[in-house]
Write an enzyme that holds these catalytic residues in place. Sequence first.
Site, PDB file in Angstrom:
ATOM      1  N   SER D  46       0.849  -1.199   0.000  1.00 42.94           N
ATOM      2  CA  SER D  46       0.000   0.000   0.000  1.00 42.94           C
ATOM      3  C   SER D  46       0.875   1.236   0.000  1.00 42.94           C
ATOM      4  CB  SER D  46      -0.906   0.006   1.243  1.00 42.94           C
ATOM      5  OG  SER D  46      -1.685  -1.158   1.296  1.00 42.94           O
ATOM      6  N   LYS D 165       0.367 -10.922   7.236  1.00 44.04           N
ATOM      7  CA  LYS D 165       0.659  -9.558   7.666  1.00 44.04           C
ATOM      8  C   LYS D 165      -0.650  -8.955   8.132  1.00 44.04           C
ATOM      9  CE  LYS D 165       2.111  -4.914   6.408  1.00 44.04           C
ATOM     10  NZ  LYS D 165       2.365  -3.937   5.322  1.00 44.04           N
ATOM     11  N   SER D 167      -2.459  -5.638   9.556  1.00 41.87           N
ATOM     12  CA  SER D 167      -2.270  -4.192   9.684  1.00 41.87           C
ATOM     13  C   SER D 167      -3.408  -3.472  10.390  1.00 41.87           C
ATOM     14  CB  SER D 167      -2.076  -3.572   8.286  1.00 41.87           C
ATOM     15  OG  SER D 167      -0.807  -3.900   7.781  1.00 41.87           O
ATOM     16  N   GLY D 190       1.766  -5.035  10.994  1.00 45.35           N
ATOM     17  CA  GLY D 190       1.922  -3.991   9.991  1.00 45.35           C
ATOM     18  C   GLY D 190       1.815  -2.594  10.584  1.00 45.35           C
TER      19      GLY D 190
END
Lengths: 295, 295, 295, 295
Positions: D46, D165, D167, D190
């Site tokens: 991202s 992961k 986040s 994350g």
Amino acid sequence: MAPLLEGIIAALTTPFVGDEVSTAKFEENIRKFNGTGLTGYLVLGSTGECVSLSDAESEALVRAARATAAPGKAVIAGTGRESTRLTIDFTNRMADSGIDVALVRSPSYFKSRLTRDALKAHFLAVADKARVPILVYNVPANTGISLEASLVIELSAHPNIQGLKESSGNIAYLGEVIRRVPPGFRYFSGSGSVFLPGLELGACGAILAVANAAPELCSKVNCLFLERKLDEARKLQLDLIPLNKGIMEGTGIAGLKYALDLRGYYGGPVRLPLLSPGEQAKTEIAGLMKELGLV
Amino acid sequence: MAPLLEGIIAALTTPFVGDEVSTAKFEENIRKFNGTGLTGYLVLGSTGECVSLSDAESEALVRAARATAAPGKAVIAGTGRESTRLTIDFTNRMADSGIDVALVRSPSYFKSRLTRDALKAHFLAVADKARVPILVYNVPANTGISLEASLVIELSAHPNIQGLKESSGNIAYLGEVIRRVPPGFRYFSGSGSVFLPGLELGACGAILAVANAAPELCSKVNCLFLERKLDEARKLQLDLIPLNKGIMEGTGIAGLKYALDLRGYYGGPVRLPLLSPGEQAKTEIAGLMKELGLV
Amino acid sequence: MAPLLEGIIAALTTPFVGDEVSTAKFEENIRKFNGTGLTGYLVLGSTGECVSLSDAESEALVRAARATAAPGKAVIAGTGRESTRLTIDFTNRMADSGIDVALVRSPSYFKSRLTRDALKAHFLAVADKARVPILVYNVPANTGISLEASLVIELSAHPNIQGLKESSGNIAYLGEVIRRVPPGFRYFSGSGSVFLPGLELGACGAILAVANAAPELCSKVNCLFLERKLDEARKLQLDLIPLNKGIMEGTGIAGLKYALDLRGYYGGPVRLPLLSPGEQAKTEIAGLMKELGLV
Amino acid sequence: MAPLLEGIIAALTTPFVGDEVSTAKFEENIRKFNGTGLTGYLVLGSTGECVSLSDAESEALVRAARATAAPGKAVIAGTGRESTRLTIDFTNRMADSGIDVALVRSPSYFKSRLTRDALKAHFLAVADKARVPILVYNVPANTGISLEASLVIELSAHPNIQGLKESSGNIAYLGEVIRRVPPGFRYFSGSGSVFLPGLELGACGAILAVANAAPELCSKVNCLFLERKLDEARKLQLDLIPLNKGIMEGTGIAGLKYALDLRGYYGGPVRLPLLSPGEQAKTEIAGLMKELGLV
């Protein structure tokens, strides 16, 4: 006998002088509203800052409305509480104070537990025990809870559930409900911006905050609709959108009270945690009122 | 010269055979749709599983639609991408492939950064560089981004922004926009449940997924509206709500494709991560189609 | 003098016999809890179904807790209401009933109006007028309102705002607040799954629903932390997660009451609109309790 | 053989000169990062504005990272697309370009259809067909989709799903997952604000945007943790929170690039629809960097 709910019902504001409820100002306002085309009054709605009032204040407001409303005008009160028991108790206290119908919003605090089953059990128990008919109230902007159309349809079979007030502004919801409820089910739009499309699809009327500021215009939309003068009705409905949005999405109840002040009604202050509108918001509201010839 | 957008435009599904795009099936469908009252086709809309397709597949579908659409039928394509640059590039590739108008949805991935200023800069840059007119596309159910009415009003001043497709079903939004955009701004409802109220408030037409399953009925609502036969129009609009909700809130595109199969068009499978409808969903859809006399 | 808040405080459930509050059962439970390592009791928390109780019921519970809590155990009550005035009145009524500290959740009904300024004015006015110190309570899962860390930091300067209970489970929030509040500010985690990471970053303790079912284990995590036996503490915290999640994300308060029943405390029924747990949920809870050696 | 993922991996930004991707600047940055304690690089995360890039630009970035990363440093790429097919195709294209592991975020456009079953089918199909191991990526702030902990646990049984992961910053999520995944499952936080609590509960490391601005500090937290110097680690983690929040909740990627510029790396502009930070934001970032001794 209670009047049949229809037409434009104003969701009244609660007048405070300082931080005290003033039933005198409330009665003054209602006496003036009696001379407009409104067909009834909602006391203790969201617009009435219901959640900010004590039970004693609430009862005083309802008694004042009952005593002052002209004959034939309906008096409704918002009576929803977070538990079924508190809702029943308060609904019946208001019934004893003279309301025709109770408007019962969904509980909301235990969001993740308020499943369809829980909401169904709640509304059925309230309807069983309430000594007045009830309107189910869908108001997700305040509660964070949306009542599924299919739940409303199921609840409509209960003899003491008289109808629905729907304030999400979702017209398709009305279209879905209207075909599958018993004849006589009273469906009310709660949005001053889209109540004409609601009427066109079969609503009985509307319960509106903006009807405080523009009772004559709101009533006229309804009359034009009943006379099938749809083009004129539509023009007026479109005219109302900027005022309704400007107030309700702008400063909300605080701005609506300011609009009442401008029109010679008593608006006055809001109770904390609501805040008063700033000067810019006031100027905008005055401008919107002027555009509609209301001041 | 490009046709003026109006009336009922179908948001076409994308036919897969196995997991491969079939332009042959796509063309077959369009040839059949040419014989209904539809005024145009949206290729690569949400309903067309646009986000699941490669650019090459997308281009092939647009070229097939252009080649097969009857004269006078508009061909629109959804061309939104997450960055301004990718959106411009893809819009112009589709322009070169023959679309009349591009439907540009809001970017959505960087939600917390997509302020009014960012969205404004995005749409203005796309409009500046696109070689076809664009429709701004508000579809919060998919993007999680709502374009404020005031932003749409501001964008409407750009000569290459031809109109708006609004799929949130919020009728008040239309009422707010319609008074403040230039004459000729093309406003389209994206909801099969409330496009008649949209037309009544001034929309030019509707771009509808449900028009795949019921092109004749959707077109008839529009015709009845144009002939001012509002009671008949309203009845039909209400009839469409259960089908539209049953499919679009039920199983979505997968169910819509099943409805196409039932009607003798090619629906076929969806591409993963969408899943096929189960037997119960299929039975429900068949029932809803039957109720409307569509099968 | 009031005890300094620290350690593990249980957010007590409210016992009903039938649909009536039983202060007798409540006192029985507290007497048993007095023998565990809990440092205090929260009455009228979310877990106590506060929003489902009348003011008179609420007062009776607080008086019972005060009378029964062992010397040195803190008694806190949730006293938030929707208006500032109602909150002050109820907080002081509870102060007169003997609480050490009031836990004041954010108002929530007028969501779109509860700006930072409105929330700030609310909490400052409550803190000014309350006759006991207050803890600010951030519980977005119930209120739909998140108090910004920067607002909490600003509020922490008020001499009567003693601390914060944070129930969103956001550890970074704690990290942000803890560096910028006055020494002595009492920060409590409200999540049974992550209170150890909270302690490690500087929290004073935790106010926990799961401490009803596992007061000894929760207290032991805190003790191990204080003795710097972090590996053992961590193992226990991890052990608690399935129970906490299984109950609180599963059936919530209803399930927690069932867990109390299993342990020989009085759990009993919930008040509508909450629903009792089904057989499957009960079996799961019994399994989770058994895994931890609690039954 | 691919390095085992662990430690602090930076989610690299994508350098633009004007609006063009500059692989030269990208390589310069990586060469500098090679001298810090980072254990690997995430390309096309991202933070890398992945959704704003063409496939060709993406491939060029991955090839540049592979060519420039020091021996032993992991190269990961974000390869999620909206359909399963596009995700597989792009993942394998990146595999052929040299990545060690693919980070696959959830699809998000068809929100209401992305049920647990749909997401499960998606991730399993991608894992089956991908020619590199994959990490499942939960990033609800961007996707609006939360992957349930129980789904991650189920997916962890697939031999080609190497880890997660996460986040959302939800530490309890980690606590729930960590006990029920196979040994060797790689869990990464994350969030730059809470990765130490993550490590303490058992995470392998962290994949961080803030590691662009402060690679040495992030790595040091990890080292101190590995040496069991927890108090020092905690102090540093707390120090990092204002910087991480100030950048990531403030101006995001645009601000992070400005922080890179301040440190002598190449940050440069963002691609539209992201906007550059204003002067005030820049001053704040410079202040936060200075506080940490980073400039």
